[in-house]
Design a protein around this motif. Structure first.
Motif, PDB file in Angstrom:
ATOM      1  N   SER A   1       4.771  10.414  -2.931  1.00  0.00           N
ATOM      2  CA  SER A   1       5.751  10.732  -1.914  1.00  0.00           C
ATOM      3  C   SER A   1       5.108  11.660  -0.896  1.00  0.00           C
ATOM      4  O   SER A   1       5.091  11.580   0.397  1.00  0.00           O
TER       5      SER A   1
ATOM      6  N   VAL B   1       2.099   9.680   6.442  1.00  0.00           N
ATOM      7  CA  VAL B   1       0.955   8.280   7.188  1.00  0.00           C
ATOM      8  C   VAL B   1       1.808   8.215   7.904  1.00  0.00           C
ATOM      9  O   VAL B   1       3.418   8.083   8.315  1.00  0.00           O
TER      10      VAL B   1
ATOM     11  N   LEU C   1       1.501   4.118  -3.001  1.00  0.00           N
ATOM     12  CA  LEU C   1       1.378   5.974  -2.493  1.00  0.00           C
ATOM     13  C   LEU C   1       2.091   7.048  -3.893  1.00  0.00           C
ATOM     14  O   LEU C   1       3.832   6.606  -3.503  1.00  0.00           O
TER      15      LEU C   1
ATOM     16  N   LYS D   1       8.468   3.677   8.956  1.00  0.00           N
ATOM     17  CA  LYS D   1       6.894   4.328   9.416  1.00  0.00           C
ATOM     18  C   LYS D   1       7.161   3.381  11.290  1.00  0.00           C
ATOM     19  O   LYS D   1       7.227   2.426  11.073  1.00  0.00           O
TER      20      LYS D   1
ATOM     21  N   THR E   1       0.963  -1.409  -0.292  1.00  0.00           N
ATOM     22  CA  THR E   1      -0.009  -0.137   0.311  1.00  0.00           C
ATOM     23  C   THR E   1       0.591   1.353   0.230  1.00  0.00           C
ATOM     24  O   THR E   1       0.513   2.371  -0.823  1.00  0.00           O
ATOM     25  N   LEU E   2       1.230   0.791   0.834  1.00  0.00           N
ATOM     26  CA  LEU E   2       2.670   2.385   0.612  1.00  0.00           C
ATOM     27  C   LEU E   2       3.047   2.608  -0.459  1.00  0.00           C
ATOM     28  O   LEU E   2       3.584   3.875  -0.730  1.00  0.00           O
TER      29      LEU E   2
ATOM     30  N   THR F   1      10.028   0.197   5.553  1.00  0.00           N
ATOM     31  CA  THR F   1       9.005   1.723   5.631  1.00  0.00           C
ATOM     32  C   THR F   1       9.166   3.215   6.296  1.00  0.00           C
ATOM     33  O   THR F   1       9.442   3.984   5.388  1.00  0.00           O
TER      34      THR F   1
ATOM     35  N   GLU G   1       2.372  11.689  -0.107  1.00  0.00           N
ATOM     36  CA  GLU G   1       0.399  10.440   0.849  1.00  0.00           C
ATOM     37  C   GLU G   1       1.643  10.037   1.724  1.00  0.00           C
ATOM     38  O   GLU G   1       1.251   9.345   2.830  1.00  0.00           O
ATOM     39  N   ARG G   2       2.582   9.439   1.112  1.00  0.00           N
ATOM     40  CA  ARG G   2       2.995   8.614   1.893  1.00  0.00           C
ATOM     41  C   ARG G   2       4.132   9.055   3.260  1.00  0.00           C
ATOM     42  O   ARG G   2       4.238   8.789   4.220  1.00  0.00           O
ATOM     43  N   ASP G   3       4.509  10.739   3.025  1.00  0.00           N
ATOM     44  CA  ASP G   3       4.949  11.888   4.049  1.00  0.00           C
ATOM     45  C   ASP G   3       3.975  11.688   5.035  1.00  0.00           C
ATOM     46  O   ASP G   3       4.604  11.898   6.449  1.00  0.00           O
TER      47      ASP G   3
END
Length: 488
Positions: free
Chosen positions: A185, A191, A183, A219, A179-180, A217, A187-189
């Motif tokens: 860049s 999360v 996305l 994250k 999923t990541l 990730t 959008e990933r930021d």
């Protein structure tokens, strides 16, 4: 001061977004934080009536209960209720604006987006925190254009996102990493953290995977949430998990046809939870078993589902059931099916036309443009017992059977109908099994005398408290406090 906003998105449908928002809402309420739930766009056949006279998804009504506030239309400004495989009734700010195909709605999204942002702006002015639930998955790249349900909304209001995945389905690391990867860049930021949901077993055994996931990730994993058994929460939609029940102490069997467009199956949550009730949903091609009570449920496409019943041989099964002394209850669309005719002159639920009903009660129904949306209370005529529920229907029924009503409402209106022999009852009220006295009276009518007491609203409150406990025990609450700007 504008509210702090946190959005929960899922790697898949049914990853646990609705439950996590409810859990966070009750956790925030415990801290004295004025919190509102929000789902920009919802596709579901389970809906609830709001305090301002509109209609929203039931999941948002449950989340409002978790937050300790009444349900409002702003909590779910866009609700799509599928009435065919390629089309839905579109509800904006609680009011139906018409039926649209998927392509038509795609073009309409610009209007829907304005409704979403207007509702969000109003909530952000009134509450300290707004907890937002996404829809489906943000990685559905074919739906990225004009998205208002997931990252399109998060980018528009500039809010952080928690990404949740269901480990019980398997493939949880692939879901999160994949999923990541899909996305953008930006959008990933946004999360801010990952959540693993429905974990069974020893968390220590999962820790190497969690460590890898965080390294891969970049994250943080903010929580590994356990699989909680026995929660009594209203489902957003679908009957895939644990629909039928067969408790060891069952003394009464209830059968419900699994209509293609069955709506508000939450009507049966109390029966599903009752320790003395076996609840059986019967799908296409399945034999109708002998039972004590047969219930025709609500439907989003009543004439179409009526045709399905007839094609599946249900009229003969109902006749056999009644001949052997069984009881029959119709709820909303099920009530309409029990009459002589159903007429849809405006094509509200499909092609305009008229369909012959099952003919068990003397009345006819005409579908009108304006939808009745209201919470009601009254007394059941046969038992003299208090009943509570809510109405969501376009049909207006007229006929002699209505002179023997199911109940008399507090506002003076009569609702529903009963057969002269007492075997058949029909009502427009959803939620008739939820109120404990009404549940006991209906079970006694069906043949279960002195049934065990069950209070579904109280069970839901217990479940919401369990969810808040789960947040305290299994999530990084310091990170949540920081994300939501709460006092330490």
């Amino acid at each position: 001061m504008q509210a702090r906003v946190l959005m929960v998105q899922g790697c898949t449908s049914d990853a646990g977004k609705s439950t996590l928002v409810a859990a966070l809402g009750r956790w925030a309420r415990r801290r004295g934080v004025r919190t509102a739930p929000f789902k920009p766009q919802n596709m579901a056949l389970n809906s609830a009536v709001t305090i301002d006279g509109g209609e929203i998804g039931r999941a948002q009504a449950l989340q409002a209960q978790a937050c300790g506030i009444p349900a409002e239309t702003d909590f779910n400004p866009v609700l799509l209720k599928p009435n065919t495989d390629q089309g839905s009734q579109v509800i904006i700010h609680g009011v139906a604006v018409g039926n649209m195909s998927a392509l038509e709605y795609h073009d309409y999204k610009r209007v829907a987006r304005e409704a979403v942002l207007a509702s969000h702006a109003r909530l952000a002015e009134r509450f300290q925190v707004v907890l937002v639930e996404g829809a489906g998955s943000p990685a559905e790249i074919n739906l990225r254009q004009n998205d208002i349900a997931n990252m399109g909304f998060a980018e528009a209001v500039d809010c952080p996102v928690l990404l949740v995945a269901d480990i019980d389905r398997g493939g949880v690391f692939a879901h999160l990493v994949g999923t990541l990867a899909l996305l953008s860049s930006s959008e990933r930021d946004r999360v801010a953290g990952l959540v693993i949901n429905r974990f069974r077993g020893d968390p220590a055994l999962l820790q190497p995977g969690v460590d890898w996931l965080q390294r891969e990730t970049g994250k943080p994993v903010l929580g590994v949430l356990p699989y909680l058994q026995g929660l009594q929460l209203e489902a957003e939609d679908g009957l895939s998990r644990g629909a039928s029940t067969s408790p060891a102490g069952a003394r009464l069997r209830v059968v419900v046809p699994l209509l293609p467009r069955l709506s508000n199956h939450t009507d049966f949550d109390a029966l599903r939870a009752h320790p003395e009730v076996e609840l059986v949903f019967v799908g296409a091609g399945e034999a109708v078993p002998a039972c004590d009570l047969l219930v025709l449920p609500g439907s989003k496409s009543t004439r179409s589902d009526l045709g399905w019943l007839q094609a599946q041989g249900w009229p003969a099964a109902i006749q056999r059931h009644l001949r052997y002394g069984g009881k029959l209850l119709g709820i909303c669309g099920g009530l309409q099916m029990l009459g002589q005719w159903i007429e849809d002159p405006h094509g509200l639920e499909g092609p305009a036309g008229r369909s012959a009903g099952l003919g068990w009660l003397e009345f006819e129904t005409i579908l009108e443009h304006d939808k009745l949306l209201r919470e009601v209370s009254g007394r059941m005529e046969a038992a003299g017992t208090e009943v509570r529920g809510y109405e969501i229907h376009c049909g207006r029924s007229h006929g002699t059977a209505l002179a023997r009503p199911f109940c008399r409402l507090a506002d003076g209106r009569l609702d529903g109908a009963c057969s002269e022999d007492g075997q058949i009852r029909a009502t427009y009220l959803h939620g008739v099994f939820d109120h404990p006295p009404a549940l006991a009276a209906l079970l006694a009518w069906a043949g279960l005398e002195q049934a065990a007491a069950l209070d579904l609203p109280a069970l839901r409150e217990v479940s919401l408290e369990r969810l808040a406990d789960m947040i305290e025990e299994h999530m990084d609450t310091d990170a949540l406090v920081s994300l939501l700007g709460l006092p330490a």
